[in-house]
Design a protein around this motif. Structure first.
Motif, PDB file in Angstrom:
ATOM      1  N   LEU A 219       0.830  -1.217   0.000  1.00 20.99           N
ATOM      2  CA  LEU A 219       0.000   0.000   0.000  1.00 20.99           C
ATOM      3  C   LEU A 219       0.859   1.259   0.000  1.00 20.99           C
ATOM      4  O   LEU A 219       0.334   2.372   0.046  1.00 20.99           O
ATOM      5  N   GLU A 220       2.168   1.039  -0.094  1.00 21.86           N
ATOM      6  CA  GLU A 220       3.053   2.212  -0.188  1.00 21.86           C
ATOM      7  C   GLU A 220       3.266   2.598  -1.652  1.00 21.86           C
ATOM      8  O   GLU A 220       3.543   3.755  -1.959  1.00 21.86           O
ATOM      9  N   ALA A 221       3.165   1.629  -2.536  1.00 23.25           N
ATOM     10  CA  ALA A 221       3.404   1.928  -3.959  1.00 23.25           C
ATOM     11  C   ALA A 221       2.285   2.804  -4.498  1.00 23.25           C
ATOM     12  O   ALA A 221       1.111   2.598  -4.156  1.00 23.25           O
ATOM     13  N   PRO A 222       2.617   3.798  -5.311  1.00 23.33           N
ATOM     14  CA  PRO A 222       1.560   4.672  -5.841  1.00 23.33           C
ATOM     15  C   PRO A 222       0.603   3.940  -6.783  1.00 23.33           C
ATOM     16  O   PRO A 222       0.908   2.865  -7.293  1.00 23.33           O
ATOM     17  N   LEU A 223      -0.530   4.581  -7.001  1.00 24.50           N
ATOM     18  CA  LEU A 223      -1.535   4.075  -7.935  1.00 24.50           C
ATOM     19  C   LEU A 223      -1.584   5.077  -9.104  1.00 24.50           C
ATOM     20  O   LEU A 223      -1.581   6.287  -8.879  1.00 24.50           O
ATOM     21  N   VAL A 224      -1.565   4.559 -10.323  1.00 32.94           N
ATOM     22  CA  VAL A 224      -1.483   5.433 -11.503  1.00 32.94           C
ATOM     23  C   VAL A 224      -2.767   5.284 -12.306  1.00 32.94           C
ATOM     24  O   VAL A 224      -3.164   4.172 -12.646  1.00 32.94           O
ATOM     25  N   SER A 225      -3.401   6.414 -12.627  1.00 28.59           N
ATOM     26  CA  SER A 225      -4.732   6.355 -13.226  1.00 28.59           C
ATOM     27  C   SER A 225      -4.820   7.271 -14.463  1.00 28.59           C
ATOM     28  O   SER A 225      -4.542   8.465 -14.375  1.00 28.59           O
ATOM     29  N   VAL A 378      -3.842   1.565 -12.528  1.00 24.16           N
ATOM     30  CA  VAL A 378      -2.719   0.628 -12.446  1.00 24.16           C
ATOM     31  C   VAL A 378      -2.151   0.564 -11.029  1.00 24.16           C
ATOM     32  O   VAL A 378      -1.923   1.595 -10.411  1.00 24.16           O
ATOM     33  N   ARG A 379      -1.911  -0.637 -10.541  1.00 27.68           N
ATOM     34  CA  ARG A 379      -1.391  -0.810  -9.170  1.00 27.68           C
ATOM     35  C   ARG A 379      -0.232  -1.792  -9.108  1.00 27.68           C
ATOM     36  O   ARG A 379      -0.157  -2.719  -9.907  1.00 27.68           O
ATOM     37  N   GLN A 380       0.612  -1.590  -8.121  1.00 29.16           N
ATOM     38  CA  GLN A 380       1.602  -2.596  -7.778  1.00 29.16           C
ATOM     39  C   GLN A 380       0.985  -3.414  -6.643  1.00 29.16           C
ATOM     40  O   GLN A 380       0.473  -2.838  -5.676  1.00 29.16           O
ATOM     41  N   VAL A 381       1.016  -4.740  -6.764  1.00 29.63           N
ATOM     42  CA  VAL A 381       0.334  -5.572  -5.759  1.00 29.63           C
ATOM     43  C   VAL A 381       1.269  -5.926  -4.601  1.00 29.63           C
ATOM     44  O   VAL A 381       0.891  -5.885  -3.435  1.00 29.63           O
TER      45      VAL A 381
END
Ligand SMILES: O=C(O)CCC(=O)C(=O)O
Ligand SMILES: [Fe+2]
Length: 391
Positions: A219-225, A378-381
């Motif tokens: 949950l530290e990795a950013p989310l790109v939209s 887009v997310r990093q899991v």
């Protein structure tokens, strides 16, 4: 059982869902909301909005983006960690991603909402199947009309809200790379890796309810939209629904990155609005700013009928990017791990994007987008180096 909050007015106030009120207000058809409070981040003169300069990225840019020095990037005082990039795509290059969303991403092995109704096999192409359905009456909906979401990489399970090891397909390398590049330009994470994405296909009457995205193990990795097509009002809140969200406009080509304190913030899309011609880069007829049905602070909300997706004249469509069958596996597979293969991949992707933009006729995609907004989320899991065994 006694109510623990009874007699504590500050607690009552804290738990009141102001976010929901705001969502309902902007969603309402009658009367339509006053849009003058919706923030146009790229032109706002509010002291709460700040344009920031970005850093020299360490990754080379993928084809189709303006030089990073020219990007217009904005932050908002009430949303730490939230970044808004005003359409950084070069003219004609949004179409590359639009084509990926409409023609490629809905194909197997990716999952989509249509799987619940029909059995799609390898090689079935929803866009092409919709084009050939010219025998349908104008009341019938084609498959592409019924497309609402696609998932990539680790497929988000809507019921359990979990990612599982058995529901995974290769994450498309091009979308992974462009997301890494964006995160790099914003100086957010050197180890960002796109591992899951939701592609949302909004019709003019679609909304997305208030939520936060917290299914990922990292949950530290950013989310790109990414946003394409029609515009939207996005409500961007904090980690409590008791805080009033900031309503912002998102237009075609705009990119939002949610990091830090904003990564787990509540957000929602209460309304899709017809985009002003000037904000749809491919629109030939520049309509005057204040024309009815366009979106800006003082402009009106469209009441267009979402069922009529720009007619059904698929016949003059040549939406393929030449003979790209040889290159398809290379974009639909994962980004290579080792740097030598990555360099080779990088050379290929840039010429593939150029060819794809040069050789395609995007007319029917543009027509589809007259009534649709697409969002690639887009997310990093996982944390770097981790997989399901470690979680
Ligand atoms: O459509 C958008 O801009 C946001 C989509 C979103 O929040 C999501 O898919 O989780
Ligand atoms: Fe979300």
């Amino acid at each position: 059982m006694a109510d623990k909050t009874a007699g504590d007015p500050s607690k009552d106030l804290q738990e009141y869902d102001i976010f929901r009120d705001s969502f309902k207000y902007f969603k309402k058809k009658k009367p339509p909301p006053d849009l003058s409070t919706v923030v146009e981040l790229s032109t706002s003169d509010s002291p709460e909005v700040e344009r920031i300069s970005v850093l020299q990225p360490s990754l080379p840019p993928i084809r189709g983006l303006q030089p990073w020095q020219d990007w217009k990037v904005f932050c908002h005082k009430h949303m730490p960690g939230f970044f808004y990039i005003r359409n950084p795509f070069l003219s004609g290059y949004q179409e590359y991603w639009i084509r990926r969303c409409i023609q490629d991403f809905p194909c197997k092995p990716n999952l989509c909402n249509l799987d619940a109704h029909i059995e799609l096999s390898d090689g079935d192409n929803i866009w092409e199947l919709s084009q050939s359905s010219d025998t349908l009456s104008s009341q019938d909906k084609t498959l592409v009309d019924r497309l609402r979401w696609v998932t990539l990489g680790y497929h988000h399970n809507w019921d359990t809200k979990l990612y599982t090891a058995d529901r995974h397909s290769p994450f498309p390398a091009d979308l992974d790379y462009v997301s890494r590049y964006l995160v790099d330009v914003l100086g957010l994470s050197a180890s960002f890796k796109a591992e899951a994405a939701i592609i949302n296909y909004y019709h003019m009457d679609s909304t997305l309810a208030p939520h936060s995205d917290h299914s990922e193990f990292n949950l530290e990795a950013p989310l790109v939209s990414f946003s394409f097509g029609q515009s939207a009002i996005m409500l961007m809140g904090t980690t409590t629904k008791a805080d009033e969200p900031v309503p912002v406009f998102l237009h075609s080509g705009d990119i939002v990155v949610m990091s830090g304190a904003s990564r787990l913030a509540y957000h929602a899309v209460p309304r899709i609005i017809s985009t002003a011609a000037r904000l749809l880069p491919w629109s030939k007829a520049e309509k005057p700013h204040s024309e009815k049905g366009t979106c800006s602070h003082h402009e009106q909300i469209s009441t267009s009928d979402s069922k009529n997706v720009g007619g059904r004249d698929w016949s003059q469509c040549d939406s393929s990017a030449g003979d790209d069958t040889l290159l398809k596996p290379f974009i639909n597979s994962e980004l290579p791990q080792n740097s030598e293969s990555q360099l080779e991949w990088f050379k290929n992707i840039n010429s593939y994007i150029d060819e794809s933009v040069k050789n395609s006729n995007f007319e029917l995609f543009h027509k589809y987008l007259q009534q649709i907004r697409i969002n690639m989320n887009v997310r990093q899991v996982f944390k770097p180096g981790e997989t399901f065994q470690d979680t």
